[in-house]
Design an enzyme around this catalytic site. Structure first.
Site, PDB file in Angstrom:
ATOM      1  CD  GLU A 126      15.072  -2.942  -2.160  1.00  5.49           C
ATOM      2  OE1 GLU A 126      15.574  -1.796  -2.051  1.00  5.49           O
ATOM      3  OE2 GLU A 126      15.700  -3.953  -2.506  1.00  5.49           O
ATOM      4  N   PRO A 127      11.229  -0.326   0.700  1.00  7.04           N
ATOM      5  CG  PRO A 127      11.951  -0.063   2.915  1.00  7.04           C
ATOM      6  CD  PRO A 127      12.149  -0.919   1.707  1.00  7.04           C
ATOM      7  CB  ALA A 129      12.649   0.058  -4.964  1.00  9.67           C
ATOM      8  NE  ARG A 269     -33.458  -2.034   3.712  1.00 11.47           N
ATOM      9  CZ  ARG A 269     -33.762  -1.574   4.906  1.00 11.47           C
ATOM     10  NH1 ARG A 269     -34.152  -2.403   5.867  1.00 11.47           N
ATOM     11  NH2 ARG A 269     -33.673  -0.293   5.156  1.00 11.47           N
ATOM     12  CD  GLN A 337     -24.317   3.844  -2.794  1.00 12.45           C
ATOM     13  OE1 GLN A 337     -23.225   3.867  -2.226  1.00 12.45           O
ATOM     14  NE2 GLN A 337     -25.224   4.782  -2.620  1.00 12.45           N
ATOM     15  N   GLY A 341     -26.811   1.517   4.509  1.00 11.99           N
ATOM     16  CA  GLY A 341     -26.074   1.603   5.772  1.00 11.99           C
ATOM     17  C   GLY A 341     -25.626   0.242   6.286  1.00 11.99           C
ATOM     18  CD  GLU A 364       1.284 -11.004  -8.091  1.00 15.00           C
ATOM     19  OE1 GLU A 364       1.388 -11.491  -9.211  1.00 15.00           O
ATOM     20  OE2 GLU A 364       0.844 -11.603  -7.098  1.00 15.00           O
ATOM     21  CB  THR A 366      -0.100   0.263  -9.510  1.00 17.78           C
ATOM     22  OG1 THR A 366       0.711   0.870 -10.532  1.00 17.78           O
ATOM     23  CG2 THR A 366       0.686   0.170  -8.214  1.00 17.78           C
ATOM     24  CD  GLU A 368      -2.438   4.093 -10.970  1.00 12.65           C
ATOM     25  OE1 GLU A 368      -1.918   3.107 -10.397  1.00 12.65           O
ATOM     26  OE2 GLU A 368      -3.507   4.594 -10.583  1.00 12.65           O
TER      27      GLU A 368
HETATM   28  C1  LIG Z   1      -0.996  -6.668   0.885  1.00  9.21           C
HETATM   29  C2  LIG Z   1       0.192  -6.490   0.013  1.00  9.21           C
HETATM   30  C3  LIG Z   1       0.921  -7.588  -0.392  1.00  9.21           C
HETATM   31  C4  LIG Z   1       2.058  -7.436  -1.180  1.00  9.21           C
HETATM   32  N1  LIG Z   1       2.832  -8.521  -1.497  1.00  9.21           N
HETATM   33  C5  LIG Z   1       4.048  -8.329  -2.078  1.00  9.21           C
HETATM   34  C6  LIG Z   1       4.972  -9.421  -2.231  1.00  9.21           C
HETATM   35  O1  LIG Z   1       4.679 -10.580  -1.883  1.00  9.21           O
HETATM   36  N2  LIG Z   1       6.194  -9.162  -2.778  1.00  9.21           N
HETATM   37  C7  LIG Z   1       6.572  -7.910  -3.168  1.00  9.21           C
HETATM   38  O2  LIG Z   1       7.689  -7.754  -3.632  1.00  9.21           O
HETATM   39  N3  LIG Z   1       5.715  -6.851  -3.032  1.00  9.21           N
HETATM   40  C8  LIG Z   1       4.473  -7.042  -2.500  1.00  9.21           C
HETATM   41  N4  LIG Z   1       3.617  -5.965  -2.332  1.00  9.21           N
HETATM   42  C9  LIG Z   1       4.041  -4.647  -2.781  1.00  9.21           C
HETATM   43  C10 LIG Z   1       3.284  -4.131  -4.003  1.00  9.21           C
HETATM   44  O3  LIG Z   1       3.630  -4.877  -5.137  1.00  9.21           O
HETATM   45  C11 LIG Z   1       3.613  -2.638  -4.119  1.00  9.21           C
HETATM   46  O4  LIG Z   1       2.911  -1.980  -3.070  1.00  9.21           O
HETATM   47  C12 LIG Z   1       3.241  -2.058  -5.455  1.00  9.21           C
HETATM   48  O5  LIG Z   1       4.096  -2.570  -6.450  1.00  9.21           O
HETATM   49  C13 LIG Z   1       3.313  -0.522  -5.482  1.00  9.21           C
HETATM   50  O6  LIG Z   1       4.507  -0.067  -4.948  1.00  9.21           O
HETATM   51  P1  LIG Z   1       4.471   1.092  -3.809  1.00  9.21           P
HETATM   52  O7  LIG Z   1       3.536   0.633  -2.764  1.00  9.21           O
HETATM   53  O8  LIG Z   1       5.866   1.376  -3.395  1.00  9.21           O
HETATM   54  O9  LIG Z   1       3.831   2.328  -4.533  1.00  9.21           O
HETATM   55  P2  LIG Z   1       4.580   3.462  -5.406  1.00  9.21           P
HETATM   56  O10 LIG Z   1       5.506   2.825  -6.372  1.00  9.21           O
HETATM   57  O11 LIG Z   1       5.096   4.505  -4.483  1.00  9.21           O
HETATM   58  O12 LIG Z   1       3.336   4.054  -6.216  1.00  9.21           O
HETATM   59  C14 LIG Z   1       2.370   4.919  -5.612  1.00  9.21           C
HETATM   60  C15 LIG Z   1       1.371   5.360  -6.679  1.00  9.21           C
HETATM   61  O13 LIG Z   1       2.044   6.069  -7.713  1.00  9.21           O
HETATM   62  C16 LIG Z   1       1.781   5.472  -8.978  1.00  9.21           C
HETATM   63  N5  LIG Z   1       2.978   5.566  -9.818  1.00  9.21           N
HETATM   64  C17 LIG Z   1       4.253   5.195  -9.531  1.00  9.21           C
HETATM   65  N6  LIG Z   1       5.053   5.427 -10.564  1.00  9.21           N
HETATM   66  C18 LIG Z   1       4.297   5.942 -11.548  1.00  9.21           C
HETATM   67  C19 LIG Z   1       4.534   6.373 -12.881  1.00  9.21           C
HETATM   68  N7  LIG Z   1       5.753   6.294 -13.428  1.00  9.21           N
HETATM   69  N8  LIG Z   1       3.509   6.828 -13.607  1.00  9.21           N
HETATM   70  C20 LIG Z   1       2.259   6.899 -13.082  1.00  9.21           C
HETATM   71  N9  LIG Z   1       1.953   6.505 -11.826  1.00  9.21           N
HETATM   72  C21 LIG Z   1       2.961   6.036 -11.067  1.00  9.21           C
HETATM   73  C22 LIG Z   1       1.439   4.023  -8.667  1.00  9.21           C
HETATM   74  O14 LIG Z   1       0.701   3.428  -9.712  1.00  9.21           O
HETATM   75  C23 LIG Z   1       0.669   4.181  -7.372  1.00  9.21           C
HETATM   76  O15 LIG Z   1      -0.653   4.523  -7.662  1.00  9.21           O
HETATM   77  C24 LIG Z   1       2.453  -6.132  -1.593  1.00  9.21           C
HETATM   78  C25 LIG Z   1       1.688  -5.014  -1.208  1.00  9.21           C
HETATM   79  C26 LIG Z   1       0.594  -5.181  -0.392  1.00  9.21           C
HETATM   80  C27 LIG Z   1      -0.147  -3.950   0.057  1.00  9.21           C
END
Ligand SMILES: Cc1cc2nc3c(=O)[nH]c(=O)nc-3n(C[C@H](O)[C@H](O)[C@H](O)COP(=O)(O)OP(=O)(O)OC[C@H]3O[C@@H](n4cnc5c(N)ncnc54)[C@H](O)[C@@H]3O)c2cc1C
Length: 380
Positions: A126-127, A129, A269, A337, A341, A364, A366, A368
């Site tokens: 979510e935006p 979560a 190259r 790399q 260019g 799925e 990050t 981290e």
């Molecule tokens: C192309 C694409 C396809 C996607 N498809 C799906 C989908 O089909 N269904 C779905 O539900 N979601 C989907 N997502 C969402 C994706 O799973 C999320 O973007 C991801 O889980 C991270 O959430 P966030 O973007 O809100 O980042 P945030 O949670 O805001 O995290 C930002 C950064 O902070 C770090 N961080 C956060 N909390 C902590 C912590 N406690 N300790 C250390 N570091 C932390 C994270 O690792 C990250 O580097 C998709 C995203 C993209 C870009």
């Protein structure tokens, strides 16, 4: 210990590679540029049996394992990540439905995914979560007759194309445990109140659809609850322990594609009167990439093979996901790399591979979050 794929698995690899090489190269740049895809290719892949190979025979699939799905992912992503994702993400959520769905839900949805008549998507993020999935506030309220859903989801793969969506909803906000508040609900996307907006301007995998979703009093029957009420968090973790295997395979495929481009370019190259490939610095990079790829593949083979035997090792899966994703990003960086260019302009495929790679460290789980899982499994 046997590291050999079976004859059937080797045949799957060969067929997937031939399909990807036959269908992807001519169209990949166009889909990347226009952020679009030809769903006829999804249907073709379904007709040839590449989609939903892990789905049970009772529900129209061939009843193979997650490893076979990984093998297809690896081959597709080695040729073009965006197109590989556009095709194979059509079943995203069927792993959860297979584990926790009712007989009626599985009979309704799964056969249509295998045949290419429908696309399934899964909406957790979510935006406000992302990594903290328990912060999801999209609500599903039981009014006695129906579940009424309100809220918004972000970054949903196939959100603009899917026929069905598995939605991670808040169903018990007062539960003292953050892990007991959510449930999955199956939503047909033609239900009134469902709205999707395609997200444009992605860095990579631009052939794959991504959308924002809003739910405005979306009403579905009570029997659309998937699994047990309040168990959504645990069901989600079980789901990710399957789908993260597929991301590992995507990463290994992408890294192979990067290595292929690097080899091709550095052999042709010339600088200082000799091919780039004749310099030891280049040779070391190629050797390192090949070794990282092999190490990542061994990790995911073990994790997927164990999962197919019923042994889910969540720390091993997290290791494989983090390592393979970071490895793919590093390989694509090294490959670019080595192009100098030329790698920086879109005429060269390596630029697309470089852009496509980054998502592997984000979706799925990050990197981290994966490391957090690994550390917890060691430190307790
Ligand atoms: C192309 C694409 C396809 C996607 N498809 C799906 C989908 O089909 N269904 C779905 O539900 N979601 C989907 N997502 C969402 C994706 O799973 C999320 O973007 C991801 O889980 C991270 O959430 P966030 O973007 O809100 O980042 P945030 O949670 O805001 O995290 C930002 C950064 O902070 C770090 N961080 C956060 N909390 C902590 C912590 N406690 N300790 C250390 N570091 C932390 C994270 O690792 C990250 O580097 C998709 C995203 C993209 C870009």
């Amino acid at each position: 210990m046997d590291f050999e794929l079976s004859k059937e698995q080797r045949d799957i690899v060969k067929a997937a590679r031939e399909f990807a090489l036959g269908e992807f190269p001519d169209r990949a740049a166009e889909f990347d540029r226009d952020e679009t895809f030809d769903l006829g290719l999804l249907k073709k892949a379904c007709d040839l049996g590449f989609v939903g190979v892990f789905i049970d025979e009772d529900y129209g699939g061939p009843g193979m394992g997650f490893l076979e799905h990984c093998l297809i992912n690896e081959e597709f992503w080695a040729v073009d990540p965006g197109m590989g994702q556009a095709i194979l993400s059509a079943t995203f959520g069927s792993e959860l439905l297979g584990l926790f769905g009712s007989e009626e839900q599985k009979k309704l949805v799964l056969p249509q995914l295998v045949s290419g008549e429908a696309i399934l998507a899964t909406a957790i993020t979510e935006p406000d979560a992302g990594c903290d999935v328990t912060g999801a506030v999209t609500s599903a309220v039981n009014n006695g007759d129906e579940l009424v859903i309100n809220g918004a989801k972000m970054f949903i793969t196939n959100g603009d194309l899917a026929n069905y969506l598995l939605v991670f909803c808040l169903t018990d906000p007062e539960n003292p445990s953050r892990h007991g508040r959510h449930s999955f609900v199956l939503v047909p996307t033609d239900t009134p109140g469902y709205e999707s907006t395609k997200i444009r301007g992605k860095l990579g995998i631009r052939a794959s659809d991504t959308a924002e979703i809003s739910f405005n009093n979306v009403r579905v029957p009570l029997e659309n609850l998937v699994g047990k009420e309040g168990e959504g968090f645990y069901e989600l973790m079980a789901f990710f322990n399957r789908t993260r295997l597929h991301i590992c395979a995507q990463a290994v495929g992408l890294a192979r594609g990067a290595l292929d481009e690097a080899v091709r370019h550095t052999k042709s190259r010339k600088q200082f009167g000799a091919p780039l490939a004749s310099f030891q610095v280049t040779q070391f990079k190629i050797a390192e990439m090949a070794t990282w790829i092999k190490a990542a593949r061994n990790l995911y083979y073990e994790a997927a093979w164990s999962a197919d035997k019923g042994k889910i090792d969540h720390a091993l899966i997290a290791m494989a996901k983090w390592f393979s994703a970071e490895m793919a990003v590093r390989c694509s960086d090294e490959a670019l790399q080595m192009h100098g260019g030329y790698g920086y302009i879109d005429e060269y495929k390596v630029q697309r591979i470089y852009r496509d790679a980054k998502i592997l460290e984000i979706y799925e789980g990050t990197k981290e979050m994966e490391k957090t899982i690994i550390a917890r499994s060691i430190l307790g």
